[in-house]
Design a protein around this motif. Structure first.
Motif, PDB file in Angstrom:
ATOM      1  N   THR A 101       0.817  -1.097   0.060  1.00  0.00           N
ATOM      2  CA  THR A 101      -0.094  -0.088   0.145  1.00  0.00           C
ATOM      3  C   THR A 101       0.661   1.340   0.441  1.00  0.00           C
ATOM      4  O   THR A 101       1.766   1.332   0.309  1.00  0.00           O
ATOM      5  N   ALA A 102       0.454   2.690  -0.578  1.00  0.00           N
ATOM      6  CA  ALA A 102       1.289   3.649  -0.861  1.00  0.00           C
ATOM      7  C   ALA A 102      -0.149   4.344  -0.180  1.00  0.00           C
ATOM      8  O   ALA A 102      -1.078   4.872  -0.821  1.00  0.00           O
ATOM      9  N   LEU A 103       0.270   5.346   1.000  1.00  0.00           N
ATOM     10  CA  LEU A 103      -1.160   5.550   1.428  1.00  0.00           C
ATOM     11  C   LEU A 103      -0.932   6.659   2.286  1.00  0.00           C
ATOM     12  O   LEU A 103       0.350   6.578   2.172  1.00  0.00           O
ATOM     13  N   GLY A 104      -1.596   7.637   1.802  1.00  0.00           N
ATOM     14  CA  GLY A 104      -0.842   8.640   2.700  1.00  0.00           C
ATOM     15  C   GLY A 104       0.321   9.722   2.201  1.00  0.00           C
ATOM     16  O   GLY A 104       0.585   9.987   1.628  1.00  0.00           O
ATOM     17  N   TYR A 115       8.920   9.354 -11.950  1.00  0.00           N
ATOM     18  CA  TYR A 115       8.208   8.370 -12.411  1.00  0.00           C
ATOM     19  C   TYR A 115       7.261   6.776 -11.435  1.00  0.00           C
ATOM     20  O   TYR A 115       7.643   7.199 -10.582  1.00  0.00           O
ATOM     21  N   ARG A 116       6.781   5.993 -12.059  1.00  0.00           N
ATOM     22  CA  ARG A 116       6.280   5.296 -11.101  1.00  0.00           C
ATOM     23  C   ARG A 116       5.954   4.174 -11.698  1.00  0.00           C
ATOM     24  O   ARG A 116       5.231   3.944 -12.500  1.00  0.00           O
ATOM     25  N   VAL A 117       6.130   2.866 -11.194  1.00  0.00           N
ATOM     26  CA  VAL A 117       6.114   1.277 -11.044  1.00  0.00           C
ATOM     27  C   VAL A 117       5.569   0.335 -10.133  1.00  0.00           C
ATOM     28  O   VAL A 117       5.587   0.483  -8.868  1.00  0.00           O
ATOM     29  N   SER A 118       4.378  -0.425 -10.055  1.00  0.00           N
ATOM     30  CA  SER A 118       3.506  -1.194  -8.933  1.00  0.00           C
ATOM     31  C   SER A 118       4.189  -2.552  -9.332  1.00  0.00           C
ATOM     32  O   SER A 118       4.093  -2.915 -10.446  1.00  0.00           O
ATOM     33  N   ASP A 119       3.432  -2.646  -8.306  1.00  0.00           N
ATOM     34  CA  ASP A 119       3.273  -5.155  -8.281  1.00  0.00           C
ATOM     35  C   ASP A 119       1.215  -4.927  -8.921  1.00  0.00           C
ATOM     36  O   ASP A 119       1.009  -3.501  -8.958  1.00  0.00           O
ATOM     37  N   ALA A 120       0.771  -5.618  -9.446  1.00  0.00           N
ATOM     38  CA  ALA A 120      -0.374  -5.906 -10.129  1.00  0.00           C
ATOM     39  C   ALA A 120      -1.249  -6.331  -9.139  1.00  0.00           C
ATOM     40  O   ALA A 120      -2.640  -5.659  -8.620  1.00  0.00           O
ATOM     41  N   LYS A 121      -0.531  -6.421  -7.288  1.00  0.00           N
ATOM     42  CA  LYS A 121      -1.431  -5.948  -6.215  1.00  0.00           C
ATOM     43  C   LYS A 121      -1.813  -4.660  -5.734  1.00  0.00           C
ATOM     44  O   LYS A 121      -2.004  -4.120  -4.065  1.00  0.00           O
ATOM     45  N   PHE A 124      -3.567   2.639  -3.572  1.00  0.00           N
ATOM     46  CA  PHE A 124      -2.953   3.646  -3.361  1.00  0.00           C
ATOM     47  C   PHE A 124      -4.253   4.618  -2.867  1.00  0.00           C
ATOM     48  O   PHE A 124      -4.968   4.423  -3.169  1.00  0.00           O
ATOM     49  N   GLY A 125      -3.737   5.146  -1.968  1.00  0.00           N
ATOM     50  CA  GLY A 125      -5.530   6.198  -1.448  1.00  0.00           C
ATOM     51  C   GLY A 125      -4.576   7.285  -0.567  1.00  0.00           C
ATOM     52  O   GLY A 125      -3.218   7.466   0.072  1.00  0.00           O
ATOM     53  N   LEU A 126      -5.262   7.934  -0.475  1.00  0.00           N
ATOM     54  CA  LEU A 126      -4.388   9.239   0.447  1.00  0.00           C
ATOM     55  C   LEU A 126      -6.038   9.362   1.637  1.00  0.00           C
ATOM     56  O   LEU A 126      -6.967  10.306   1.789  1.00  0.00           O
ATOM     57  N   PRO A 127      -5.903   8.241   2.580  1.00  0.00           N
ATOM     58  CA  PRO A 127      -7.190   8.142   3.764  1.00  0.00           C
ATOM     59  C   PRO A 127      -7.169   9.258   4.851  1.00  0.00           C
ATOM     60  O   PRO A 127      -7.391   8.849   5.552  1.00  0.00           O
ATOM     61  N   GLY A 159     -11.285   8.773   1.795  1.00  0.00           N
ATOM     62  CA  GLY A 159      -9.928   7.472   1.857  1.00  0.00           C
ATOM     63  C   GLY A 159      -9.656   6.603   1.442  1.00  0.00           C
ATOM     64  O   GLY A 159      -9.192   5.209   1.658  1.00  0.00           O
ATOM     65  N   ALA A 160     -11.285   6.279   0.043  1.00  0.00           N
ATOM     66  CA  ALA A 160     -11.225   4.994  -0.728  1.00  0.00           C
ATOM     67  C   ALA A 160      -9.815   4.934  -1.371  1.00  0.00           C
ATOM     68  O   ALA A 160      -9.073   5.265  -2.119  1.00  0.00           O
ATOM     69  N   GLN A 161      -9.487   3.420  -1.480  1.00  0.00           N
ATOM     70  CA  GLN A 161      -8.045   3.568  -2.499  1.00  0.00           C
ATOM     71  C   GLN A 161      -8.327   2.796  -3.852  1.00  0.00           C
ATOM     72  O   GLN A 161      -9.492   2.085  -4.214  1.00  0.00           O
ATOM     73  N   MET A 162      -7.399   2.874  -4.538  1.00  0.00           N
ATOM     74  CA  MET A 162      -7.113   2.955  -6.110  1.00  0.00           C
ATOM     75  C   MET A 162      -6.563   1.723  -6.281  1.00  0.00           C
ATOM     76  O   MET A 162      -5.399   1.432  -5.815  1.00  0.00           O
ATOM     77  N   GLY A 163      -6.699   0.612  -6.895  1.00  0.00           N
ATOM     78  CA  GLY A 163      -5.505  -0.544  -7.418  1.00  0.00           C
ATOM     79  C   GLY A 163      -5.226  -0.312  -8.676  1.00  0.00           C
ATOM     80  O   GLY A 163      -5.266   0.984  -8.910  1.00  0.00           O
TER      81      GLY A 163
END
Length: 679
Positions: A101-104, A115-121, A124-127, A159-163
């Motif tokens: 999780t990349a939160l807050g 640039y940003r890369v991620s794995d499939a799981k 992301f969010g600002l809770p 505060g919802a998260q994005m996949g």
């Protein structure tokens, strides 16, 4: 690999620098992490051999957010804006490699990478709104510049998260990596260098905002109107909206100033303090005082539930939904069929709304075994009784269970008020008996009061708490007393509400004062919803109470459209003149001098005796800590989270001196704990 400090390492893979944060459990942005990142990016800026940098995290997650334990304390270490500026102004491309999780603050740091890369799981969010705050490190200004103002508004106010899939579609991430994330990020960095891609700064690109201030004004107005009910009473959602509006209307640096101003208002306000208190209180509630450190929960692989009514069915769903088989027992075939049908209907409704596939309905129902025989509970590890609130009935059931249940099986009662120790006395295994008080609807409400009997074994208590957590509940330990924590305090509120009603306050005014305070409904709305005739008997009624006379007049509440209120087909309510006349006549007959009662008296008389009762509960050791009482009332009775619970509110908002003074005016004897304070 070179250690910048104990939590941040800097290494190289050829011309690519790799900065790794390793600060378990969640790589929060503590002072040590910030110092390490500042040192790493300073070293990268000074090394001409470095062509790009990757920011990655060890463990189960990317930077999960700020270290909120530092909130309110003197600043220490490198500031977060300084770290962000070092990344954003780096002379080489910086690629954030995101997993978990990349939160807050974590997402705010990632948005400063080029640039940003991620794995499939990845998520992301600002809770921050859930803590009564807003993203205070540029999140409200950068996020709309990359996902659009509309999507950003939805995210920061919920505060919802994005996949990862949506993050890729919106441009929040540039690539989703298969396989090893760090290796994939290094490969991506090499492509950026080889292709000579620019150092993209999110702050500099306003093209994705989705419009200007004038064109987006209708959206913001509509969004506020649509969410007015959900946001009522909360300060943080509106502050977040204002900041997104600033991102649309102002240059980046000017928008940052708005964000900082709004953040500090919230940060120094009582609501955020209350919501942060609740955050820590939920975690503290899971800790059991006096429990040996080596106690482990017993395995619970099969559960029995006695009673297929509203409570029994809801309790069963908690277990079925997490893969635990349930045998549910009723006395009559009709009641059993009806109860099982309601469970299926509830699951089908969820599937119809897209919450899970149809196959999951069948899987959950496939774990349910209906029965008319208590003997079918013989192989269960945990048996929960959820029948009528009658001591004789419950003792009879527990006496039978004692002979049927296997050795080591836990026997629990869903009693709301009754003495768990007396229930346990009907067995030869009182150490395996305790209360598990669920709140209706049991498959929805988060609270579980776990009632520790005088002889309850520590391992049994630990098991009930663990099973509560496993089924998505917030479990709180309570001691044996009438009503435990929540209902014991509720009785004091109801007592005062009824007295106020007789002394001259209209039921609708009492309800209004408490809903204005933040409760979802007032005491008389609640009575109408539950049914005025619950526990009332027409044959034995003697008109001794207002409730008796309302029921004798055929007023049952929402179930027949008439109670303290009259209800139309849409359940809209208006005060019931017939009920008011009954109240007036009763007060006159009892010689009660009715008068005008103002809102402040209503609020204080309803809530201050509750706080006093909470202090008594603490003094008697029936609650482990004051914050546990707050968690009970927030999650079981609708106390507004932005007020922190009754004990927090009493100490931090009202003040114990004011409560003591009013209680003395009321002729109430205050608890010594109320005078001396609590932890």
């Amino acid at each position: 690999m070179a250690a910048i400090n104990q939590v941040v390492d800097l290494s190289k893979d050829g011309e690519i620098a790799v900065v790794t944060v390793n600060s378990p459990p969640v790589n929060a942005l503590s002072a040590d992490v910030r110092d390490g990142l500042a040192g790493a990016f300073a070293a990268i800026a000074a090394d001409s051999a470095v062509k790009a940098a990757v920011l990655a995290c060890a463990g189960r997650t990317f930077i999960a957010g700020a270290d909120i334990s530092e909130f309110g304390k003197p600043p220490r270490g490198a500031s977060l804006p300084a770290v962000q500026d070092a990344m954003e102004s780096a002379p080489v491309p910086v690629i954030a490699a995101i997993h978990g999780t990349a939160l807050g603050g974590g997402l705010e740091v990632a948005l400063c990478a080029h640039y940003r890369v991620s794995d499939a799981k990845a998520k992301f969010g600002l809770p921050e709104v859930k803590l009564g705050l807003l993203p205070g490190a540029g999140g409200t200004q950068r996020l709309p510049r990359i996902v659009g103002a509309k999507k950003a508004t939805e995210m920061v106010t919920s505060g919802a998260q994005m996949g990862a899939k949506d993050a890729l579609a919106t441009g929040l991430v540039d690539e989703v990596v298969d396989g090893d994330l760090t290796a994939g990020a290094i490969a991506f960095a090499r492509r950026v260098v080889a292709e000579g891609r620019p150092l993209k700064k999110v702050r500099d690109d306003a093209s994705k905002l989705g419009g200007d201030a004038a064109s987006l004004a209708p959206f913001f107005a509509e969004f506020r109107a649509k969410n007015a009910k959900a946001f009522k009473g909360f300060e943080a959602p509106e502050a977040n909206i204002k900041c997104i509006e600033a991102a649309v209307a102002l240059p980046f640096d000017e928008g940052l100033k708005v964000e900082r101003t709004e953040f500090m208002k919230l940060m120094t306000g009582l609501q955020s303090a209350a919501q942060r208190h609740v955050f820590f209180a939920e975690r503290a509630a899971a800790k059991i005082d006096g429990l040996p450190a080596d106690v482990q929960p017993l395995p619970v692989k099969k559960v029995g539930v006695i009673g297929a009514g509203t409570m029994g069915g809801g309790i069963s769903m908690n277990f079925l939904s997490v893969g635990i088989p349930v045998t549910i027992v009723e006395m009559k075939e009709e009641a059993l069929t009806r109860g099982v049908g309601i469970i299926r209907k509830n699951y089908q409704n969820s599937a119809d709304k897209g919450r899970f596939p149809q196959s999951e309905v069948e899987a959950r129902m496939g774990r349910l075994t209906p029965s008319l025989n208590l003997e079918d509970l013989a192989d269960c590890d945990l048996i929960i009784e959820a029948v009528f609130e009658n001591m004789a009935i419950k003792k009879d059931i527990f006496g039978k269970l004692d002979k049927i249940a296997k050795p080591g099986a836990i026997l629990a009662s869903n009693t709301s008020y009754l003495d768990v120790d007396e229930i346990a006395s009907a067995t030869n295994r009182p150490e395996y008996v305790l209360g598990m008080h669920y709140f209706s609807p049991a498959n929805v409400m988060r609270l579980l009061e776990v009632v520790r009997g005088a002889k309850t074994d520590p391992q049994v208590l630990a098991t009930a708490m663990a099973i509560g957590k496993a089924t998505g509940k917030i479990a709180v330990v309570a001691g044996v007393c009438h009503g435990f924590i929540g209902n014991r305090m509720l009785a004091r509120r109801q007592q005062q509400a009824n007295l106020l009603m007789l002394e001259g306050a209209a039921p609708a005014d009492i309800d209004r004062v408490l809903t204005d305070f933040g409760f979802p409904m007032g005491p008389f709305q609640m009575s109408d919803l539950a049914g005025l005739d619950i526990g009332w008997n027409a044959e034995t009624s003697k008109g001794e109470t207002v409730r008796d006379r309302l029921c004798e007049a055929g007023l049952r509440g929402q179930k027949n459209g008439k109670g303290f209120y009259v209800y139309d087909e849409q359940r809209n309510r208006t005060p019931n003149p017939e009920a008011l006349a009954i109240i007036d006549a009763y007060a006159a007959e009892k010689g009660i001098n009715r008068r005008t009662i103002d809102d402040q008296e209503i609020l204080e008389r309803c809530l201050f005796p509750m706080v006093n009762e909470g202090a008594r509960i603490l003094a008697e050791g029936k609650a482990q800590r004051a914050s546990d009482i707050d968690i009970v009332w927030i999650n079981g009775y609708g106390w507004p989270v932005y007020r922190g619970g009754p004990m927090f509110w009493a100490e931090k908002d009202v003040g114990r001196d004011r409560i003591i003074a009013v209680l003395e005016q009321m002729g109430e004897e205050e608890s010594p704990v109320l005078k001396d304070g609590w932890k």
